[in-house]
Write a protein that holds these residues in place. Structure first.
Motif, PDB file in Angstrom:
ATOM      1  N   ARG A   1       7.880 -12.889  11.005  1.00  0.00           N
ATOM      2  CA  ARG A   1       7.527 -12.352  12.327  1.00  0.00           C
ATOM      3  C   ARG A   1       8.219 -11.021  12.610  1.00  0.00           C
ATOM      4  NH1 ARG A   1       4.641 -15.366  15.986  1.00  0.00           N
ATOM      5  NH2 ARG A   1       3.740 -17.193  14.987  1.00  0.00           N
ATOM      6  N   PHE A   2       8.216 -10.198  11.586  1.00  0.00           N
ATOM      7  CA  PHE A   2       8.681  -8.811  11.760  1.00  0.00           C
ATOM      8  C   PHE A   2       8.085  -7.955  10.645  1.00  0.00           C
ATOM      9  CE2 PHE A   2      11.110  -5.035  11.060  1.00  0.00           C
ATOM     10  CZ  PHE A   2      11.377  -4.585  12.340  1.00  0.00           C
ATOM     11  N   GLY A   3       7.628  -6.790  11.016  1.00  0.00           N
ATOM     12  CA  GLY A   3       7.175  -5.834   9.998  1.00  0.00           C
ATOM     13  C   GLY A   3       6.962  -4.462  10.594  1.00  0.00           C
ATOM     14  N   ARG A   4       7.189  -3.475   9.762  1.00  0.00           N
ATOM     15  CA  ARG A   4       6.883  -2.086  10.138  1.00  0.00           C
ATOM     16  C   ARG A   4       6.141  -1.472   8.947  1.00  0.00           C
ATOM     17  NH1 ARG A   4       8.047  -3.640  14.352  1.00  0.00           N
ATOM     18  NH2 ARG A   4       9.741  -3.059  15.760  1.00  0.00           N
ATOM     19  N   VAL A   5       4.903  -1.071   9.197  1.00  0.00           N
ATOM     20  CA  VAL A   5       4.122  -0.408   8.150  1.00  0.00           C
ATOM     21  C   VAL A   5       3.796   0.994   8.635  1.00  0.00           C
ATOM     22  CG1 VAL A   5       1.997  -0.447   6.778  1.00  0.00           C
ATOM     23  CG2 VAL A   5       3.106  -2.614   7.422  1.00  0.00           C
ATOM     24  N   VAL A   6       4.051   1.973   7.785  1.00  0.00           N
ATOM     25  CA  VAL A   6       3.659   3.355   8.105  1.00  0.00           C
ATOM     26  C   VAL A   6       2.800   3.872   6.953  1.00  0.00           C
ATOM     27  CG1 VAL A   6       4.406   5.696   8.630  1.00  0.00           C
ATOM     28  CG2 VAL A   6       5.749   3.759   9.458  1.00  0.00           C
ATOM     29  N   ASN A   7       1.592   4.287   7.291  1.00  0.00           N
ATOM     30  CA  ASN A   7       0.660   4.802   6.292  1.00  0.00           C
ATOM     31  C   ASN A   7       0.596   6.324   6.394  1.00  0.00           C
ATOM     32  OD1 ASN A   7       0.000   2.206   5.414  1.00  0.00           O
ATOM     33  ND2 ASN A   7      -1.463   1.944   7.094  1.00  0.00           N
TER      34      ASN A   7
ATOM     35  N   LEU B   1      -5.198  -3.367  11.045  1.00  0.00           N
ATOM     36  CA  LEU B   1      -4.034  -4.204  10.707  1.00  0.00           C
ATOM     37  C   LEU B   1      -3.050  -4.247  11.880  1.00  0.00           C
ATOM     38  CD1 LEU B   1      -2.836  -5.969   8.495  1.00  0.00           C
ATOM     39  CD2 LEU B   1      -1.687  -3.951   7.564  1.00  0.00           C
ATOM     40  N   ALA B   2      -3.005  -3.172  12.660  1.00  0.00           N
ATOM     41  CA  ALA B   2      -2.151  -3.175  13.865  1.00  0.00           C
ATOM     42  C   ALA B   2      -2.583  -4.290  14.810  1.00  0.00           C
ATOM     43  CB  ALA B   2      -2.224  -1.817  14.562  1.00  0.00           C
ATOM     44  N   LEU B   3      -3.882  -4.475  14.958  1.00  0.00           N
ATOM     45  CA  LEU B   3      -4.386  -5.541  15.828  1.00  0.00           C
ATOM     46  C   LEU B   3      -4.029  -6.914  15.262  1.00  0.00           C
ATOM     47  CD1 LEU B   3      -7.932  -4.092  16.654  1.00  0.00           C
ATOM     48  CD2 LEU B   3      -5.984  -4.297  18.218  1.00  0.00           C
ATOM     49  N   GLU B   4      -4.101  -7.040  13.933  1.00  0.00           N
ATOM     50  CA  GLU B   4      -3.843  -8.347  13.315  1.00  0.00           C
ATOM     51  C   GLU B   4      -2.382  -8.771  13.436  1.00  0.00           C
ATOM     52  OE1 GLU B   4      -5.274  -8.619   9.289  1.00  0.00           O
ATOM     53  OE2 GLU B   4      -7.284  -7.888   9.805  1.00  0.00           O
ATOM     54  N   GLY B   5      -1.456  -7.804  13.414  1.00  0.00           N
ATOM     55  CA  GLY B   5      -0.031  -8.159  13.376  1.00  0.00           C
ATOM     56  C   GLY B   5       0.665  -8.127  14.718  1.00  0.00           C
ATOM     57  N   ALA B   6      -0.046  -7.676  15.740  1.00  0.00           N
ATOM     58  CA  ALA B   6       0.623  -7.362  17.015  1.00  0.00           C
ATOM     59  C   ALA B   6       1.417  -8.533  17.597  1.00  0.00           C
ATOM     60  CB  ALA B   6      -0.403  -6.863  18.024  1.00  0.00           C
ATOM     61  N   THR B   7       0.885  -9.739  17.516  1.00  0.00           N
ATOM     62  CA  THR B   7       1.598 -10.866  18.128  1.00  0.00           C
ATOM     63  C   THR B   7       2.785 -11.315  17.286  1.00  0.00           C
ATOM     64  OG1 THR B   7       0.130 -12.449  17.069  1.00  0.00           O
ATOM     65  CG2 THR B   7      -0.458 -11.737  19.329  1.00  0.00           C
ATOM     66  N   ARG B   8       2.879 -10.803  16.085  1.00  0.00           N
ATOM     67  CA  ARG B   8       3.995 -11.198  15.203  1.00  0.00           C
ATOM     68  C   ARG B   8       5.031 -10.087  15.054  1.00  0.00           C
ATOM     69  NH1 ARG B   8      -0.213 -14.214  13.556  1.00  0.00           N
ATOM     70  NH2 ARG B   8       0.204 -16.324  12.815  1.00  0.00           N
ATOM     71  N   ASN B   9       5.023  -9.127  15.957  1.00  0.00           N
ATOM     72  CA  ASN B   9       5.997  -8.023  15.893  1.00  0.00           C
ATOM     73  C   ASN B   9       5.868  -7.224  14.598  1.00  0.00           C
ATOM     74  OD1 ASN B   9       7.984  -6.345  16.888  1.00  0.00           O
ATOM     75  ND2 ASN B   9       9.674  -7.654  16.214  1.00  0.00           N
ATOM     76  N   ILE B  10       4.629  -7.144  14.114  1.00  0.00           N
ATOM     77  CA  ILE B  10       4.348  -6.273  12.963  1.00  0.00           C
ATOM     78  C   ILE B  10       3.587  -5.064  13.502  1.00  0.00           C
ATOM     79  CG2 ILE B  10       3.150  -6.031  10.756  1.00  0.00           C
ATOM     80  CD1 ILE B  10       3.324  -9.151  10.526  1.00  0.00           C
TER      81      ILE B  10
END
Ligand code: CAA
Length: 246
Positions: A131-137, A167-176
């Motif tokens: 429940r944490f992630g930071r992705v920068v493309n 992917l931002a929409l997919e991860g939003a509730t998981r603090n990604i």
């Protein structure tokens, strides 16, 4: 934040041993992250980077999903779970469409766009579990503006932006969080390989009147991957000296 003092987060940067990627790896290290730098096959240059910076380097081809799965596993075994992923690996095969071969199209799509999918696919399960992630493309100004000679590259880099938002929409509730950076023309080997007349045209098109430094692009990554940037999600941050404003 206190946990971070004890155990810094692990950041993985694709194409992270030279150019913009090298500057990103070094900037993240300077902020206290544990950093792993992926590279394709320039072993001598990568080893020199590792020796100079102390950043461990890992060779694999981002265009190969199995290699990405194995590569992320190697990084995690060495440094710990990957919390921060920077998809920077990219190539150009500049040529006008009427002269472009299917190979020149495919090579760019495979590395620049499919590489982004492959790396995210390899890292996303762990981010979701923790429940944490930071992705920068790392996209490009040319994804936004278009560029003659770059139908392949602009398509791949624009594809990264749609990928980023989804992917931002997919991860939003998981603090990604998943964000893109669109660098302008930057002082790297990729740009200095351009013919002098093309370079001159580029420089006159940049209001700042110069190329970006790779460190100026890395600055955006440092900002976006911070724990405190949790509410910044799905954006494309332009760093282009005013060349293109959207
Ligand atoms: N805009 C519109 N037309 C252009 C043009 C441009 N910028 N550059 C060339 N053309 C046209 C020419 O006018 C010519 O047209 P005609 O056939 O009608 O006369 C035609 O293209 C062919 O011209 P050349 O024979 O001079 O060009 P070429 O085929 O050898 O190469 C090119 C053309 C591939 C576009 C070349 O000029 C080039 O590589 N340009 C640079 C592209 C570029 O900016 N790449 C960025 C690399 S860095 C990067 O990608 C990082 C990042 O994210 C910013």
């Amino acid at each position: 934040m206190n946990d971070l003092l004890v155990k810094p987060r692990v950041a993985l940067v694709s194409g992270g041993t030279s150019g913009i990627g090298g500057a990103i790896s070094e900037a993240l290290l300077a902020c206290g992250y544990r950093v792993a730098a992926n590279y394709a096959d320039r072993h001598v240059a990568a080893d020199a980077f590792a020796t100079r910076t102390g950043i461990p380097v890992f060779a694999w081809n981002v265009a190969d999903l199995d290699a990405c799965q194995a590569g992320v596993a190697r990084v995690e075994a060495a440094l710990g779970p990957v919390d921060i992923l920077v998809n920077n690996a990219g190539i150009t095969r500049d040529v006008m469409l009427h002269k472009m071969t299917a190979t020149q199209w495919r090579e760019v799509i495979d590395v620049d766009l499919t590489g982004c999918f492959n790396m995210c696919r390899a890292a996303i399960d762990g981010m979701r579990e923790r429940r944490f992630g930071r992705v920068v493309n790392i996209s490009s100004v040319n994804a936004l503006s278009g560029q003659a000679g770059q139908t392949n590259y602009a398509a791949a880099k624009a594809g990264m932006i749609g990928f980023t938002k989804s992917l931002a929409l997919e991860g939003a509730t998981r603090n990604i969080t998943v964000n893109a950076i669109a660098p302008g023309y930057t002082d790297t080997a990729m740009v200095s390989a351009l013919p002098p007349d093309v370079m001159e045209r580029i420089l006159t098109s940049v209001p700042a009147g110069r190329l970006a430094t790779a460190t100026e692009i890395a600055r955006g990554v440092v900002f976006l991957v911070a724990d405190e940037s949790a509410f910044i999600n799905g954006i494309t941050l332009s760093i282009n000296g005013g060349k293109y404003m959207s």
